[in-house]
Design an enzyme around this catalytic site. Structure first.
Site, PDB file in Angstrom:
ATOM      1  CG  ASP A 102      39.261  32.580  40.043  1.00  0.00           C
ATOM      2  OD1 ASP A 102      38.507  31.644  40.373  1.00  0.00           O
ATOM      3  OD2 ASP A 102      40.315  32.844  40.656  1.00  0.00           O
TER       4      ASP A 102
ATOM      5  CD  GLU B  35      41.635  27.861  46.985  1.00  0.00           C
ATOM      6  OE1 GLU B  35      41.542  28.059  48.202  1.00  0.00           O
ATOM      7  OE2 GLU B  35      41.189  28.658  46.134  1.00  0.00           O
TER       8      GLU B  35
ATOM      9  CD1 TRP C  92      43.600  36.809  47.583  1.00  0.00           C
ATOM     10  CD2 TRP C  92      43.139  36.210  45.488  1.00  0.00           C
ATOM     11  NE1 TRP C  92      44.534  35.881  47.201  1.00  0.00           N
ATOM     12  CE2 TRP C  92      44.273  35.496  45.921  1.00  0.00           C
ATOM     13  CE3 TRP C  92      42.671  35.989  44.187  1.00  0.00           C
ATOM     14  CZ2 TRP C  92      44.945  34.575  45.105  1.00  0.00           C
ATOM     15  CZ3 TRP C  92      43.331  35.076  43.384  1.00  0.00           C
ATOM     16  CH2 TRP C  92      44.448  34.382  43.840  1.00  0.00           C
TER      17      TRP C  92
ATOM     18  CG  HIS D  60      40.281  28.891  41.249  1.00  0.00           C
ATOM     19  ND1 HIS D  60      39.304  29.558  41.957  1.00  0.00           N
ATOM     20  CD2 HIS D  60      41.085  28.315  42.170  1.00  0.00           C
ATOM     21  CE1 HIS D  60      39.529  29.402  43.257  1.00  0.00           C
ATOM     22  NE2 HIS D  60      40.597  28.650  43.417  1.00  0.00           N
TER      23      HIS D  60
HETATM   24  C1  ACM Z   1      44.784  31.121  46.584  1.00  0.00           C
HETATM   25  O1  ACM Z   1      44.571  31.912  47.521  1.00  0.00           O
HETATM   26  N1  ACM Z   1      43.867  30.236  46.252  1.00  0.00           N
HETATM   27  C2  ACM Z   1      46.011  31.145  45.836  1.00  0.00           C
END
Ligand code: ACM
Length: 504
Positions: A179, A297, A438, A233
């Site tokens: 990321d 994103e 996450w 990312h």
């Molecule tokens: C994400 O939560 N950007 C996949």
């Protein structure tokens, strides 16, 4: 016949369960008989039962725990199993080893909770009540994503997490390996990825550790799906190799913030070569059909300003720089399909990923429907019911997490991968569902486990057997919580060592 959803404490609930007379008790003389091909499941049974019971459980032709692999067995699919426990024998049958492995986990849950301990326990009668179970999962994809890019976790934790998934018959561990804030897998052709981008927030795995993890997970019926984020990312990779960005002379640092970073990969041939070389090494370690390449994103502002990106737009006859996202994903997708893999990406809208992709629908369930209507395989992961980085409750004692309302246990339980009103042909494209952990705010293994459980129990129940009996689930979870306690899974925020804030 007991209602499976209220049977004592099995999570996930089996499809059909009835009690019968008799009790099977394991002792020093108990042996296992495995028919040809059932050996790996027998080995798992021994591995799981030996530490707490201290029993030898040897393989023997007259063993009274019988594991039968019958490839021709119909009605149980690739992962279903039948289990008959009587006073004399335990008979576990399946058409595939995956089914036998799930049956082994059920047997483990039918034994006294002490079986989950890691040290021999004396004075326990290792008995299983007479039981008849036929069990088949609703969905083939029952997963959990763990973000090891934001905060690295050692491979010992990945193994433990894999064990916890397998206990719940969850069968996919999706590893978010890269990321903006970190790159965790070594790539021989690009050593700076881990030398530079593996440093913040923890470290990197060795290739041998990842290979071993893949094998360890496979032995437990869990497929490890790798994710390498692109074209957004990707700031950590750009800190290691700035020439892969849109402004090649610009030095960059691994990002120290959270959120969406404007810096994205360039769209030159060199960048595509980089991505393909990385993915070749990734595929060498991870044999999974699905290879996740991000896609989410991705701000396009840099492509609007980069001469190389504008040249690419003109050469390819694209509508404008925004169309580079679809073009990029198409290049990578066709590379992966050419290697016999299925590309997987996060969908932002349901129509943004090329046709060859499977879509992880994270923003909204409707995006999953859109992708499925387009003919794509879909994994449902709507953030308001599967994102485990949101707090579990609004209680002020909850540890700091992703800002936003709580995603509580009932919300996870209510995740419906394919709502009943969908057309059957569209619903059939839903592979299943997965939860996302996450880790922007999650620095320790204890914190990760606290957030994951019991919400993963709810996801397991829903994706395996239906999720339509909330009171029944709560009753089973009450007992199952004693298993999580035996395994040392933290159940209170106070058990979490609060880390120093590491950023911002
Ligand atoms: C994400 O939560 N950007 C996949």
């Amino acid at each position: 016949m007991l209602r499976p959803s209220t049977c004592p404490g099995l999570v996930p609930a089996p499809l059909r369960l009835s009690r019968s007379s008799g009790t099977f008790t394991l002792d020093e003389r108990t042996a296992i008989r495995a028919t040809p091909g059932a050996g790996p499941a027998a080995a798992l049974l021994r591995t799981l039962l030996a530490p707490a019971t201290g029993l030898p459980l040897p393989l023997a032709p007259d063993g009274r725990i019988v594991l039968v692999l019958e490839p021709g067995l119909t009605g149980l699919g690739a992962e279903g199993y039948g289990l008959t426990v009587s006073g004399e024998t335990v008979l576990l049958r399946a058409a595939g080893v995956a089914g036998l492995r799930h049956g082994v986990q059920t047997l483990r849950q039918l034994l006294p909770v002490a079986v989950l301990g890691t040290e021999p326990v004396r004075g326990v009668r290792w008995s299983i009540p007479g039981t008849e179970i036929t069990d088949v999962p609703r969905y083939a994809w029952r997963g959990a994503m763990l973000d090891v890019a934001r905060h690295f976790q050692p491979v010992s934790f990945l193994r433990r997490f894999t064990d916890l998934l397998a206990l719940h018959k969850l069968n996919v561990l999706h590893l978010h390996l890269t990321d903006d804030q970190g790159w965790r897998m070594p790539i021989t052709a690009y050593p700076r990825l881990t030398e530079v981008a593996g440093i913040p927030y923890g470290g990197a795995y060795s290739r041998a550790e990842l290979r071993d993890l893949v094998a360890y997970a496979a032995d437990r019926g869990v497929t490890v799906v790798p994710e390498i984020e692109m074209p957004g990312h990707a700031r950590a990779a750009l800190a290691a190799y700035p020439h892969l960005g849109n402004f090649p002379g610009r030095p960059l640092k691994v990002w120290q913030g959270w959120g969406v970073c404007d810096t994205v990969l360039g769209v030159t041939d060199e960048v595509l070569d980089f991505c393909r070389a990385v993915l070749d090494e990734v595929m060498d370690v991870f044999p999974s059909l699905h290879v996740h390449v991000g896609g989410d994103e991705c701000p396009t502002a840099e492509w609007h300003r980069s001469p190389a990106a504008l040249r690419r737009v003109a050469e390819e006859g694209l509508d404008g720089p925004d169309a580079l996202h679809g073009w990029f994903m198409e290049q990578i997708g066709s590379f992966l399909t050419g290697r016999g893999r299925r590309p997987l990406g996060w969908t932002e809208t349901g129509r943004d990923l090329p046709d060859c992709f499977a879509a992880l629908a994270w923003r909204d369930a409707d995006h999953g429907l859109t992708a499925a209507c387009r003919g794509q395989p879909v994994i449902m992961a709507p953030h308001r019911s599967t994102y485990l980085d949101y707090p579990q409750s609004p209680h002020p004692d909850e540890p700091p997490g992703q800002p936003g309302d709580a995603v509580d246990l009932q919300a996870v339980y209510a995740t419906e991968p394919a709502p009943a009103h969908w057309e059957a042909a569209v619903a059939a494209r839903v592979l299943g569902t997965q939860a996302q952990l996450w880790t922007e705010y999650v620095a320790t293994a204890a914190h990760a486990e606290y957030l994951a459980f019991p919400r993963l129990c709810a996801l397991a129940d829903t994706s395996w057997s239906g999720g339509h009996d909330w009171p029944g689930f709560q009753a089973r979870l009450h007992h199952h919580r004693t298993r999580l306690d035996a395994l040392g899974v933290p159940s209170r925020p106070s058990a979490i060592l609060r880390p120093e804030r590491t950023t911002r």
